[in-house]
Design an enzyme around this catalytic site. Structure first.
Site, PDB file in Angstrom:
ATOM      1  N   ASP A  77       7.469  29.668 141.135  1.00 19.66           N
ATOM      2  CA  ASP A  77       8.756  30.263 140.771  1.00 19.66           C
ATOM      3  C   ASP A  77       9.598  30.399 142.035  1.00 19.66           C
ATOM      4  OD1 ASP A  77      10.866  31.803 139.937  1.00 19.66           O
ATOM      5  OD2 ASP A  77       9.653  33.341 138.970  1.00 19.66           O
ATOM      6  N   ARG A 157       6.444  38.892 147.584  1.00 23.73           N
ATOM      7  CA  ARG A 157       7.858  38.504 147.552  1.00 23.73           C
ATOM      8  C   ARG A 157       8.526  39.069 148.800  1.00 23.73           C
ATOM      9  NH1 ARG A 157       9.595  38.868 141.144  1.00 23.73           N
ATOM     10  NH2 ARG A 157       7.974  37.431 140.400  1.00 23.73           N
ATOM     11  N   GLN A 172       2.480  42.138 137.882  1.00 25.28           N
ATOM     12  CA  GLN A 172       3.004  42.136 136.521  1.00 25.28           C
ATOM     13  C   GLN A 172       2.015  41.529 135.542  1.00 25.28           C
ATOM     14  OE1 GLN A 172       6.731  39.990 136.780  1.00 25.28           O
ATOM     15  NE2 GLN A 172       5.755  38.007 136.783  1.00 25.28           N
ATOM     16  N   ASP A 292      16.730  40.714 130.474  1.00 24.10           N
ATOM     17  CA  ASP A 292      15.939  41.770 131.112  1.00 24.10           C
ATOM     18  C   ASP A 292      15.946  43.039 130.280  1.00 24.10           C
ATOM     19  OD1 ASP A 292      15.555  40.085 133.254  1.00 24.10           O
ATOM     20  OD2 ASP A 292      16.860  41.186 134.638  1.00 24.10           O
ATOM     21  N   GLU A 305      14.535  48.267 136.170  1.00 19.63           N
ATOM     22  CA  GLU A 305      14.188  47.038 135.449  1.00 19.63           C
ATOM     23  C   GLU A 305      12.695  46.990 135.198  1.00 19.63           C
ATOM     24  OE1 GLU A 305      14.038  42.240 136.247  1.00 19.63           O
ATOM     25  OE2 GLU A 305      15.665  43.390 137.203  1.00 19.63           O
ATOM     26  N   SER A 308      11.427  40.841 132.547  1.00 19.22           N
ATOM     27  CA  SER A 308      12.267  39.659 132.348  1.00 19.22           C
ATOM     28  C   SER A 308      11.518  38.727 131.419  1.00 19.22           C
ATOM     29  CB  SER A 308      12.551  38.944 133.677  1.00 19.22           C
ATOM     30  OG  SER A 308      13.354  39.729 134.518  1.00 19.22           O
TER      31      SER A 308
END
Length: 435
Positions: A77, A157, A172, A292, A305, A308
């Site tokens: 990704d 990340r 996640q 989202d 958030e 997604s």
């Protein structure tokens, strides 16, 4: 972003104080009432609850997950496609090197040795999400339409500055479900969002019944509950409703009004030429059928958030989105070619942020209280002070002096005087791994 009464001169600190919960919410942090052991047990209960419900409600089963990919295939990704969000890269030499023997410097290698040294060398990168890989797995497993998989993934990340809700460590639940060509629709999107939302709200009810001390009786945040129904709004509608606000300002306003929203359609610019609600990578979600889940966190008071998800690209949408982003050169990547040639199944998928969800349901004031992240010393100094945030550390961290220095700074610039040690955090002095 809301303005609160943490009015310390932000430029002197690691991050703006308005990112922290308002001062009146500090005592509502559940880490003031749950012990460190109780918090870990509560986290485990939420995870088990959600995973069981994913399996039953989405008809998925758990699948092992990679932590890295070989580079250049297009399977990883690329997030928003920018260099700052590029994955962490490393090399696997694939050489036999005896233990304790230092390899010869490249300058001392013979031509034959140099050739051997790179013969099986692999350029690799740390996984950022499993969005595309899961789709490949659906084909490999031969699942039927309506069946799928989920993985518990952890990625690095590096492109995000750590703050109250952002960490360099992203964990996640990644799920992917095979669908039919005719199921590629906004209706499919909304159906699955409602299933995920029901799991989340049921998880809130469950964990608050198991640990009622998560809530501070009598405090305004103690009455907060997620709405049982989520509000769907398109990115265009959000833009039109709050024309003077920026992206996060629009989302803040919407979650304060509705409690929880799902923004439909993220990736394409607005019709008036304004930037998209969020820049998205072009090769996994169809930007007309994605979005989202965003809620308001009761302690921070701003957008939070959680997930997604979306209908995945087909051969027409992947080409259009690559062209829009000026990435036509990626059309030839093996994964993208598999989509164009329809060699991978049509699918629906997404991810639910594990630590983000835990931070919400367990009412903690910082994501670092429910995950072991990587935090700069200046970050520790700021949040281990008067806010009393109990970060899970990756090393031994001294916080006692930081708490006093932040209080002194607050007094120095003329704000309301606070005690040097806040009630409920006087036991936070030195963090030790395993404490």
């Amino acid at each position: 972003m809301q303005t609160n009464n943490n009015n310390i001169m932000s430029e002197q600190l690691y991050m703006p104080m308005e990112l922290l919960p308002p001062r009146e919410n500090w005592e509502a942090n559940s880490t003031r009432r749950l012990s460190r052991i109780e918090l870990q047990k509560a986290m485990s209960k939420v995870k088990r609850f959600v995973e069981r419900r994913l399996e039953s409600d989405l008809n998925v089963f758990e699948h092992t997950a990679p932590i890295a990919f070989t580079s250049g295939t297009g399977v990883n990704d690329e997030l928003d496609g920018s260099e700052s969000k590029a994955p962490v890269k490393f090399v696997v030499p694939n050489q036999y090197i005896p233990r304790g023997i230092k390899p010869k410097p490249a300058s001392e290698l013979t031509p034959q040795e140099r050739e051997e040294a790179v013969k099986y060398r692999m350029e690799c990168e740390v996984m950022q999400s499993l969005a595309k890989w899961k789709r490949i797995m659906l084909g490999r497993l031969g699942v039927d339409a309506g069946e799928g998989i989920y993985c518990s993934s952890t990625s690095i990340r590096k492109g995000y500055k750590g703050d109250v809700t952002h960490s360099a460590i992203a964990d996640q639940w990644d799920y992917e479900i095979r669908i039919r060509r005719e199921d590629r629709s906004v209706e499919t999107l909304k159906k699955n969002v409602k299933i995920i939302w029901k799991i989340i709200t049921d998880a809130e009810d469950y964990i608050l019944s198991e640990y009622p001390q998560i809530l501070l009786p009598g405090h305004p945040t103690s009455s907060f509950r997620l709405p049982k129904d989520i509000t769907f709004v398109t990115s265009e509608e959000l833009h039109a409703k709050y024309p003077t606000l920026d992206v996060h300002g629009r989302e803040d306003a919407a979650v304060r009004e509705y409690g929880a929203i799902f923004i439909v359609g993220m990736g394409w610019p607005m019709k008036d030429g304004s930037p998209p609600e969020e820049v998205r990578a072009p090769a996994y979600d169809d930007w007309t059928m994605n979005g989202d889940i965003i809620v308001m966190h009761p302690l921070t008071g701003y957008r939070h958030e959680l997930s997604s998800q979306g209908v995945r690209v087909d051969k027409s949408s992947i080409v259009a989105q690559l062209e829009h982003r000026g990435m036509e050169h990626q059309v030839g990547w093996s994964f993208n070619q598999a989509v164009i040639k329809e060699e991978v199944p049509f699918s629906y998928g997404g991810g639910i942020g594990i630590s983000r969800l835990l931070m919400l349901l367990l009412r903690t004031a910082h994501i670092g209280e429910v995950q072991c992240g990587l935090w700069h010393d200046a970050h520790y100094q700021q949040v281990c002070g008067a806010p009393g945030i109990d970060l899970i550390p990756d090393r031994i961290v001294e916080c006692l002096e930081a708490r006093g220095s932040i209080d002194k700074k607050r007094d120095h610039i003329g704000n309301v005087k606070a005690p040097a040690v806040m009630a409920g955090v006087d036991d936070v002095g030195i963090y030790e791994v395993g404490q």
